[in-house]
Enzyme design. Structure first.
Site, PDB file in Angstrom:
ATOM      1  CG  ASP A   8      -2.316  -0.784   1.119  1.00  0.00           C
ATOM      2  OD1 ASP A   8      -2.408  -1.994   0.548  1.00  0.00           O
ATOM      3  OD2 ASP A   8      -2.996  -1.275   1.623  1.00  0.00           O
ATOM      4  CG  ASP A 127     -12.559  -1.963  -0.117  1.00  0.00           C
ATOM      5  OD1 ASP A 127     -12.002  -3.270  -0.572  1.00  0.00           O
ATOM      6  OD2 ASP A 127     -12.310  -1.352  -1.430  1.00  0.00           O
TER       7      ASP A 127
END
Length: 235
Positions: A8, A127
């Protein structure tokens, strides 16, 4: 089972967040390219990259770093974060990215996502907070149930769905198997679990549940799992 280590990116560094909160970012590597090479050495075939700054801004912000990783790696790389337009998809694929993740734009415009999947290797990122979709780097919520949204892509050319239970992300408290399985069952698409992987036993549980793949993040960075052994046994 695809075991996919994650990088990330926040301001060019490899970080991990807790429950998607940018202020919780912990830096694990200031040179993500070396980290990608390490994953390759351990036996990885795939790499998951998220442009966190891009996810919040709605446009890619860490492209230079992603390009460097791509040029210096033989890994099959999937990228997400701030991808909203066809030109961005094409630009990433031209770099050598294997597949592109559409999240917020897929919820806003499912037809666009379906159209892109007809032309390019597309993954849908789902998500959820309390089973409902979250977008814009998880900063915004929607009323759509995650598995109802997943079902929209049943029978499409979408290559995979990555589903994250945000409450578990970065918490090292185990994968939400029920949530993941429901996404997989409703969509009938290859499904990759994300958020909460905590130990080697989680790989066993995922394989037993016949989940297609799993994203590995904090569990690796915090030394909770032996990634090389996981590749050897489960990949």
């Amino acid at each position: 089972m695809q075991i996919i280590p994650a990088i990330d990116l926040k301001e060019g560094c490899a970080v991990r967040l807790k429950q998607g909160l940018m202020e919780s970012a912990k830096i694990y590597a200031k040179e993500p390219t070396e980290l990608a090479k390490h994953f390759e050495t351990l036996g990885a075939e795939y790499l998951h990259i998220v442009d966190l700054n891009g996810a919040f801004a709605g446009t890619p912000k860490n492209r230079a770093v992603i390009e460097k990783i791509c040029k210096n790696s033989k890994l099959k790389i999937e990228v997400g974060g701030g991808i909203r337009e066809e030109e961005t998809i094409k630009a990433y694929l031209d770099l050598g990215i294997s597949r592109v993740i559409l999240g917020s734009i897929a919820l806003k415009n499912p037809n666009f996502a379906l159209e892109m999947a007809e032309k390019y290797p597309i993954v849908i990122g789902i998500d959820a907070k309390d089973n409902k979709i979250a977008t814009e780097g998880w900063a915004k919520g929607a009323d759509t149930l995650a598995w109802e949204f997943a079902e929209l892509f049943k029978g499409s050319k979408v290559q995979a769905i990555i589903c994250t239970d945000i409450a578990h992300d970065g918490m090292l408290d185990g994968i939400n198997l029920e949530f993941t399985k429901k996404i997989q069952d409703k969509s009938q698409i290859f499904t990759i679990a994300s958020g909460g992987l905590s130990c080697q036993e989680d790989f066993e549980a995922l394989r037993e549940a016949e989940i297609g793949g799993v994203i590995v993040g904090k569990a690796f960075y915090e030394g909770k799992i032996d990634l090389q052994k996981a590749f050897e046994k489960f990949q």
